[in-house]
Design an enzyme around this catalytic site. Structure first.
Site, mmCIF file in Angstrom:
data_model
loop_
_atom_site.group_PDB
_atom_site.id
_atom_site.type_symbol
_atom_site.label_atom_id
_atom_site.label_comp_id
_atom_site.label_asym_id
_atom_site.label_seq_id
_atom_site.Cartn_x
_atom_site.Cartn_y
_atom_site.Cartn_z
ATOM 1 N N PHE A 56 0.860 -1.177 0.000
ATOM 2 C CA PHE A 56 0.000 0.000 0.000
ATOM 3 C C PHE A 56 0.905 1.239 0.000
ATOM 4 O O PHE A 56 1.831 1.330 0.806
ATOM 5 C CB PHE A 56 -0.937 0.002 1.209
ATOM 6 C CG PHE A 56 -1.965 1.086 1.126
ATOM 7 C CD1 PHE A 56 -3.038 0.975 0.252
ATOM 8 C CD2 PHE A 56 -1.839 2.245 1.871
ATOM 9 C CE1 PHE A 56 -3.974 1.982 0.144
ATOM 10 C CE2 PHE A 56 -2.768 3.263 1.764
ATOM 11 C CZ PHE A 56 -3.839 3.129 0.901
ATOM 12 N N ASP A 92 2.494 -4.781 8.523
ATOM 13 C CA ASP A 92 1.286 -3.954 8.455
ATOM 14 C C ASP A 92 0.094 -4.898 8.331
ATOM 15 O O ASP A 92 -0.007 -5.668 7.364
ATOM 16 C CB ASP A 92 1.375 -3.007 7.255
ATOM 17 C CG ASP A 92 0.127 -2.123 7.114
ATOM 18 O OD1 ASP A 92 -0.896 -2.404 7.773
ATOM 19 O OD2 ASP A 92 0.178 -1.177 6.322
ATOM 20 N N TYR A 133 -10.503 0.527 11.131
ATOM 21 C CA TYR A 133 -11.751 0.911 10.458
ATOM 22 C C TYR A 133 -12.115 0.022 9.279
ATOM 23 O O TYR A 133 -13.089 0.282 8.602
ATOM 24 C CB TYR A 133 -11.742 2.393 10.052
ATOM 25 C CG TYR A 133 -10.626 2.849 9.126
ATOM 26 C CD1 TYR A 133 -10.650 2.548 7.771
ATOM 27 C CD2 TYR A 133 -9.585 3.618 9.607
ATOM 28 C CE1 TYR A 133 -9.661 2.994 6.925
ATOM 29 C CE2 TYR A 133 -8.578 4.068 8.774
ATOM 30 C CZ TYR A 133 -8.622 3.757 7.434
ATOM 31 O OH TYR A 133 -7.634 4.201 6.611
ATOM 32 N N LYS A 134 -11.320 -1.029 9.051
ATOM 33 C CA LYS A 134 -11.651 -1.971 7.980
ATOM 34 C C LYS A 134 -12.388 -3.157 8.614
ATOM 35 O O LYS A 134 -13.526 -3.026 9.026
ATOM 36 C CB LYS A 134 -10.379 -2.377 7.247
ATOM 37 C CG LYS A 134 -9.668 -1.178 6.575
ATOM 38 C CD LYS A 134 -8.361 -1.599 5.934
ATOM 39 C CE LYS A 134 -7.599 -0.391 5.380
ATOM 40 N NZ LYS A 134 -8.234 0.185 4.185
ATOM 41 N N ARG A 146 -12.370 -4.998 -6.533
ATOM 42 C CA ARG A 146 -12.020 -5.576 -5.253
ATOM 43 C C ARG A 146 -13.299 -5.869 -4.476
ATOM 44 O O ARG A 146 -14.178 -5.010 -4.382
ATOM 45 C CB ARG A 146 -11.168 -4.558 -4.501
ATOM 46 C CG ARG A 146 -10.234 -5.110 -3.503
ATOM 47 C CD ARG A 146 -9.251 -4.046 -3.048
ATOM 48 N NE ARG A 146 -9.878 -2.877 -2.459
ATOM 49 C CZ ARG A 146 -9.324 -2.127 -1.497
ATOM 50 N NH1 ARG A 146 -8.149 -2.446 -1.016
ATOM 51 N NH2 ARG A 146 -9.930 -1.072 -1.033
#
Lengths: 414, 414
Positions: free
Chosen positions: A129, A201, A226-227, A375
């Site tokens: 990312f 990560d 928050y995912k 996705r």
């Protein structure tokens, strides 16, 4: 061939099905984007109302003590710890993933330097990312001591690239685009065999796949709430520092929340013992408090049960897309091998952005990532087998009828 | 002698009195701690409910576009700008004060270095809020290029200390303990005359005193939204980068939100033009959104009107304490001179902590700061003259009757 009736039966037998009621999901939506922003736990609204009306509005400044605001990063960290194989007082929820990665990388470089190691290379993946790469570039550029960020193009390069010059291997455990899951234990061992440290990560892993940070030999880790953890938009991130590294963990974002005696107001920084030294400044209490509502749902089940359903959902999605959309130029970018798969599936399509826009317009919410990848995230806490069936049916219909606008205007945030 | 009746009359004639109704304040409390945590704007609860239930719960990931989440730091920055004398697109609300100070200091050092200046000293005050000093120590220590943080003990030292070796002067505009207000224009000029840059921390100034950052020649500034701006507990802070410095503003916390094309997912960091390069990672949306409710109240009045009432309130408090508590060992630490005073008043007392605890128990909420300082903040948006009178009367009663516990147990957060 799996039928919709089969899916309804699987839902009827799903031991996790009742957990969906813990979430507020809008009618008419099949939400396959929990990998980007988790759905809202119903409890979060009342929790926020309490924090705002009672703790802030009524109790005011006293809430730093009476409501435990100051301890919230540690309290939530301890509640999150079992989901990632961390120990007590090894995790704090604070700041952003980017910032926590900066702290972790800085601490890792410092550990190497104090060991006298002339290691100057941070190894990571070009497909990581971007913010992870940017933060590593920001740190190494500013330190101005010859640190370089080496980007590899394939995981196969790792054994050759990790060597005597490697200070830190920094990997995102589950890739944000492809859903590829690294072997944490083997890769950590690879790094250690070369004398390197490894920083993970967990943005797309925490709450998505079982994790055993201590058991797998990780050195430091950061992640997102928050995912898959359903903490709320932009909720503070987390950082894990295992006990064995805490005494040597030091980082330049040395704010007063990481001080040994923050209210003594001394003019010299002295880091507190333990995980608290990963803290920096005052945290956004309302956003932070809601993280607990997401964590509470996880305590109703286990990561093993979630993983079992997650793999069943992603297997089903891959199977149905490949069967029902076989005539269309879709390319699976996610590993078929269970051990290498996270809880999301990506398919390329030449008009990926347009097709995803059409799906969203019909209530199937996934997202799009360059290049050409649609996705789809699967969150076993609230996604049903029948939803997977229905989503594929809508995808098939869009593709068969070419019912998408190849000139679709790109949103600012895609 | 001012009487309570005088105070009632002043309240009746106060043009700002109606603004108190914009806030939710608990009954039976005289809140003199808005300098630490501002009171709750009534609008904040409904705003949070909307963000949580509608934007997060219902619109889910789409809110990054439809609700403008991604632009919130800039939108709020533009709304805050007029309060501090900043221009359009010069402010973002993001991260914490500590982190923003790190960015500002790093950028200032970088500007000096790219100018070829061999300046290695960061000048600040020993009495500065500790996190400011800690962040400067963290940055300078890690850069390992001979940077030092020089602490002065009195503002009178500034002309002698600021010299050819000074890279940056870093000052908090209004001191958190004493309420002393620096002369921003004169001190900025002093720094510039020596070739130094000046970074201002406005934590106790923004929303408390009129500010003219551009007019007064400041170089960079940071500040807090949860004190006088009433943004909510731990709400994200702000950073100001004037247009004239934006092209040269570069900082190591180079996360994806500061990238020129964050969704292109390129593997190299390239800062966006303008104020956006002060951003780093994803922000806590719910806490961030409530900042706007505080700013909306300020748009009902002007900083000039607020300043007039602020000085009247602090004058009145000093006058009444000195008259009515004259027999007690209280020492004023706040300047009597208007130009040097913020919107708070501090008095020392040998048993300051115990006396403040007794005040809080009787509903007069101020706070305590080492050493021995009772701190009282005055927020003209919601504090009345009669409350000042009543607060002093309760203080007098506590002192006269020695109705405080000198062994009062210290709270963790004081």
């Amino acid at each position: 061939m799996t039928t919709r009736t089969d899916c309804l039966q699987r839902d009827a037998q799903d031991p996790l099905a009742a957990l969906r009621d813990r979430f507020d999901l809008p009618p008419g939506v099949i939400y396959l984007d929990g990998n980007s922003l988790g759905a809202r736990p119903k409890a979060a609204l009342a929790r926020a109302q309490h924090v705002i009306a009672r703790e802030w509005g009524h109790d005011l400044i006293r809430s730093w003590n009476t409501a435990g605001w100051f301890d919230l990063p540690k309290r939530l960290g301890n509640r999150l710890a079992p989901l990632i194989g961390a120990g007590e007082d090894e995790v704090v929820v604070t700041d952003t993933t980017s910032l926590n990665l900066f702290k972790a990388l800085a601490a890792a470089l410092h550990m190497q330097a104090t060991d006298g190691a002339e290691r100057r290379v941070i190894v990571t993946e070009r497909s990581n990312f971007p913010t992870d790469i940017y933060m590593a570039q920001g740190l190494s550029g500013w330190l101005d001591r010859g640190y370089v960020v080496k980007l590899i193009d394939s995981v196969e390069e790792l054994p050759d690239v990790i060597g005597a010059d490697t200070a830190v291997v920094m990997l995102t455990h589950v890739n944000y685009r492809t859903g590829y899951q690294h072997d944490m234990r083997a890769t950590s061992a690879l790094a250690h065999a070369a004398g390197a440290l490894i920083v993970w990560d967990l943005a797309h892993s925490a709450g998505a796949v079982p994790l055993d940070l201590n058991g797998d030999g990780a050195d430091l880790a950061v992640g997102c709430t928050y995912k898959y953890l359903n903490g709320g938009p932009g909720a503070p991130a987390f950082i894990w520092v295992p006990r064995r590294h805490q005494a040597r963990f030091t980082q330049p974002l040395s704010g007063w929340w990481g001080h040994a005696a923050p209210f003594a107001m001394a003019p010299d920084f002295a880091p507190v013992d333990g995980i608290g030294r990963a803290l920096c400044g005052t945290q956004p209490v309302v956003s932070l408090a809601m993280v607990e509502c997401g964590l509470e749902v996880f305590e109703q089940t286990s990561m093993a049960a979630l993983r079992q359903k997650s793999l069943a959902l992603t297997d089903l999605f891959i199977e149905l897309v490949e069967q029902r959309c076989a005539d269309h130029p879709l390319g699976l970018v996610t590993p078929r091998e269970h051990a290498r798969r996270g809880s999301q599936v990506g398919f390329t399509h030449p008009h990926g952005y347009a097709v995803m826009s059409a799906l969203i317009a019909r209530g199937v919410i996934g997202d799009y990532r360059e290049p050409a990848i649609m996705r789809f995230g699967f969150t076993p806490l609230y996604t049903s087998y029948t939803e997977v069936w229905d989503a594929v049916e809508i995808l098939r219909d869009i593709l068969d009828r070419q019912d998408y606008d190849v000139d679709a205007k790109r949103d600012a945030v895609t």
